[in-house]
Enzyme design. Structure first.
Site, PDB file in Angstrom:
ATOM      1  N   ASN A  12       0.828  -1.214   0.000  1.00 28.31           N
ATOM      2  CA  ASN A  12       0.000   0.000   0.000  1.00 28.31           C
ATOM      3  C   ASN A  12       0.857   1.257   0.000  1.00 28.31           C
ATOM      4  O   ASN A  12       0.593   2.211  -0.727  1.00 28.31           O
ATOM      5  CB  ASN A  12      -0.928   0.015   1.214  1.00 28.31           C
ATOM      6  CG  ASN A  12      -1.943  -1.108   1.157  1.00 28.31           C
ATOM      7  OD1 ASN A  12      -2.806  -1.107   0.292  1.00 28.31           O
ATOM      8  ND2 ASN A  12      -1.818  -2.073   2.042  1.00 28.31           N
ATOM      9  N   LYS A  13       1.905   1.247   0.838  1.00 28.11           N
ATOM     10  CA  LYS A  13       2.828   2.389   0.856  1.00 28.11           C
ATOM     11  C   LYS A  13       3.502   2.530  -0.500  1.00 28.11           C
ATOM     12  O   LYS A  13       3.683   3.642  -1.006  1.00 28.11           O
ATOM     13  CB  LYS A  13       3.907   2.190   1.927  1.00 28.11           C
ATOM     14  CG  LYS A  13       3.420   2.322   3.343  1.00 28.11           C
ATOM     15  CD  LYS A  13       4.600   2.199   4.291  1.00 28.11           C
ATOM     16  CE  LYS A  13       4.185   2.357   5.739  1.00 28.11           C
ATOM     17  NZ  LYS A  13       5.340   2.222   6.649  1.00 28.11           N
ATOM     18  N   ASP A  69       8.623   5.831   8.035  1.00 31.73           N
ATOM     19  CA  ASP A  69       7.924   5.202   9.144  1.00 31.73           C
ATOM     20  C   ASP A  69       6.766   6.112   9.521  1.00 31.73           C
ATOM     21  O   ASP A  69       6.898   7.330   9.472  1.00 31.73           O
ATOM     22  CB  ASP A  69       8.862   4.993  10.333  1.00 31.73           C
ATOM     23  CG  ASP A  69       8.284   3.973  11.307  1.00 31.73           C
ATOM     24  OD1 ASP A  69       8.054   2.820  10.887  1.00 31.73           O
ATOM     25  OD2 ASP A  69       8.048   4.321  12.477  1.00 31.73           O
ATOM     26  N   PHE A 150      -5.809   1.561   3.695  1.00 31.26           N
ATOM     27  CA  PHE A 150      -5.249   0.443   4.470  1.00 31.26           C
ATOM     28  C   PHE A 150      -5.059   0.898   5.904  1.00 31.26           C
ATOM     29  O   PHE A 150      -5.311   2.064   6.243  1.00 31.26           O
ATOM     30  CB  PHE A 150      -3.932  -0.035   3.847  1.00 31.26           C
ATOM     31  CG  PHE A 150      -2.790   0.936   3.987  1.00 31.26           C
ATOM     32  CD1 PHE A 150      -2.686   2.039   3.151  1.00 31.26           C
ATOM     33  CD2 PHE A 150      -1.803   0.758   4.958  1.00 31.26           C
ATOM     34  CE1 PHE A 150      -1.636   2.943   3.285  1.00 31.26           C
ATOM     35  CE2 PHE A 150      -0.742   1.648   5.092  1.00 31.26           C
ATOM     36  CZ  PHE A 150      -0.664   2.751   4.258  1.00 31.26           C
ATOM     37  N   GLY A 151      -4.598  -0.028   6.741  1.00 31.93           N
ATOM     38  CA  GLY A 151      -4.308   0.302   8.133  1.00 31.93           C
ATOM     39  C   GLY A 151      -5.507   0.926   8.827  1.00 31.93           C
ATOM     40  O   GLY A 151      -6.618   0.399   8.785  1.00 31.93           O
ATOM     41  N   TYR A 152      -5.279   2.075   9.452  1.00 31.45           N
ATOM     42  CA  TYR A 152      -6.308   2.756  10.237  1.00 31.45           C
ATOM     43  C   TYR A 152      -7.181   3.689   9.389  1.00 31.45           C
ATOM     44  O   TYR A 152      -7.955   4.468   9.942  1.00 31.45           O
ATOM     45  CB  TYR A 152      -5.643   3.573  11.347  1.00 31.45           C
ATOM     46  CG  TYR A 152      -4.907   2.770  12.404  1.00 31.45           C
ATOM     47  CD1 TYR A 152      -5.467   2.546  13.661  1.00 31.45           C
ATOM     48  CD2 TYR A 152      -3.636   2.244  12.158  1.00 31.45           C
ATOM     49  CE1 TYR A 152      -4.792   1.837  14.643  1.00 31.45           C
ATOM     50  CE2 TYR A 152      -2.942   1.522  13.135  1.00 31.45           C
ATOM     51  CZ  TYR A 152      -3.529   1.316  14.368  1.00 31.45           C
ATOM     52  OH  TYR A 152      -2.861   0.617  15.337  1.00 31.45           O
ATOM     53  N   LYS A 173      -6.447  11.168  -1.121  1.00 29.68           N
ATOM     54  CA  LYS A 173      -5.706  10.932   0.123  1.00 29.68           C
ATOM     55  C   LYS A 173      -4.271  11.423  -0.019  1.00 29.68           C
ATOM     56  O   LYS A 173      -3.739  12.089   0.866  1.00 29.68           O
ATOM     57  CB  LYS A 173      -5.732   9.435   0.481  1.00 29.68           C
ATOM     58  CG  LYS A 173      -4.950   9.118   1.752  1.00 29.68           C
ATOM     59  CD  LYS A 173      -4.821   7.628   2.051  1.00 29.68           C
ATOM     60  CE  LYS A 173      -3.820   7.401   3.171  1.00 29.68           C
ATOM     61  NZ  LYS A 173      -3.440   5.990   3.356  1.00 29.68           N
TER      62      LYS A 173
HETATM   63  P1  IMP Z   1       4.878   1.287   9.675  1.00 33.56           P
HETATM   64  O1  IMP Z   1       5.237   2.675   9.280  1.00 33.56           O
HETATM   65  O2  IMP Z   1       5.078   0.321   8.562  1.00 33.56           O
HETATM   66  O3  IMP Z   1       5.523   0.893  10.962  1.00 33.56           O
HETATM   67  O4  IMP Z   1       3.307   1.256   9.886  1.00 33.56           O
HETATM   68  C1  IMP Z   1       2.720   1.769  11.026  1.00 33.56           C
HETATM   69  C2  IMP Z   1       1.273   1.425  11.149  1.00 33.56           C
HETATM   70  O5  IMP Z   1       0.517   2.526  10.674  1.00 33.56           O
HETATM   71  C3  IMP Z   1       0.737   0.216  10.419  1.00 33.56           C
HETATM   72  O6  IMP Z   1      -0.212  -0.412  11.258  1.00 33.56           O
HETATM   73  C4  IMP Z   1       0.060   0.781   9.218  1.00 33.56           C
HETATM   74  O7  IMP Z   1      -1.029  -0.009   8.806  1.00 33.56           O
HETATM   75  C5  IMP Z   1      -0.396   2.115   9.724  1.00 33.56           C
HETATM   76  N1  IMP Z   1      -0.387   3.105   8.659  1.00 33.56           N
HETATM   77  C6  IMP Z   1       0.704   3.582   7.999  1.00 33.56           C
HETATM   78  N2  IMP Z   1       0.331   4.473   7.087  1.00 33.56           N
HETATM   79  C7  IMP Z   1      -1.015   4.552   7.153  1.00 33.56           C
HETATM   80  C8  IMP Z   1      -1.973   5.297   6.427  1.00 33.56           C
HETATM   81  O8  IMP Z   1      -1.664   6.058   5.496  1.00 33.56           O
HETATM   82  N3  IMP Z   1      -3.255   5.124   6.792  1.00 33.56           N
HETATM   83  C9  IMP Z   1      -3.648   4.285   7.801  1.00 33.56           C
HETATM   84  N4  IMP Z   1      -2.798   3.561   8.484  1.00 33.56           N
HETATM   85  C10 IMP Z   1      -1.484   3.689   8.172  1.00 33.56           C
END
Ligand code: IMP
Length: 197
Positions: A12-13, A69, A150-152, A173
């Site tokens: 997704n990133k 991150d 994705f995620g939150y 977004k």
């Molecule tokens: P990390 O940066 O890969 O450690 O991700 C941190 C957490 O934040 C993960 O649970 C991701 O799903 C969430 N996350 C990162 N970017 C987003 C976003 O753009 N939207 C929603 N959740 C995110």
């Protein structure tokens, strides 16, 4: 054409960052360079983990590396989950469990303000380290909404908008998000570097 490794295994990133970067910057994912290990996020800050990911890959490949991150900081929870955003619900954490725990911890809480913070780290070919931050403020909704993202994303509604991230098109977004802001700063930096050098 410039080649950059994006130190992520999050599809997704990767999709979001690819759609932000101009066509003359080619982004290689960890999968594409055949890097299969997990980079453990052992640092206590978002900045620290962003740098850790970039350095881990730069030290091996000695090529320009971008890493990022991201954390979700909820004000009523003193900035939690913050650096623990990905593993908030503990062993076997996933987006559903993380969101459920956050909604539970915010039950009966009137202050639902929060922010997403991204720290992007770029290490250039000569080893120079540059960081770019993106923050977006918003609120945690009381229910999940939307199908995208994705995620939150289903429970984060950016300030000034009536939709959660999961209800927005990727492009919308990207224009306003934490990641979009950080990556846009990075692109501006690269353009300046190219015109100077
Ligand atoms: P990390 O940066 O890969 O450690 O991700 C941190 C957490 O934040 C993960 O649970 C991701 O799903 C969430 N996350 C990162 N970017 C987003 C976003 O753009 N939207 C929603 N959740 C995110």
């Amino acid at each position: 054409m410039m080649e950059i490794i994006f130190a992520t295994s999050n599809a997704n990133k990767l999709r979001e960052v690819r759609s932000l970067l101009p066509d003359d910057i080619m982004v290689l994912s960890l999968k594409e360079i055949n890097f299969k290990d997990e980079i453990e996020e052992t640092k206590s800050t978002i900045e620290g983990n962003s740098l850790l990911k970039a350095k881990t890959i730069f030290d091996i490949y000695k090529k320009p590396v971008l890493a990022e991150d991201t954390g979700l900081e909820v004000f009523a929870l003193n900035g939690e989950p913050g650096v623990r955003t990905a593993r908030y619900s503990g062993d076997g954490a996933n987006a559903e469990k993380n969101m459920n725990l956050l909604l539970k911890n915010l039950k009966d809480e009137s202050d639902r303000s929060a922010q997403f913070k991204t720290v992007a780290t770029f290490i250039s070919a000569n080893g120079g380290i540059h960081t770019f931050e993106g923050i977006i403020r918003g609120v945690i909704t009381s229910d999940k909404m939307g199908e995208g993202g994705f995620g939150y994303d289903p429970i984060f509604k950016p300030a000034g908008f009536s939709k959660v991230f999961a209800d927005m098109a990727d492009q919308q977004k990207n224009i306003i998000s934490h990641r979009g802001i950080a990556i846009t700063k990075f692109i501006r930096f690269l353009k300046e570097e190219m015109t100077e050098g």
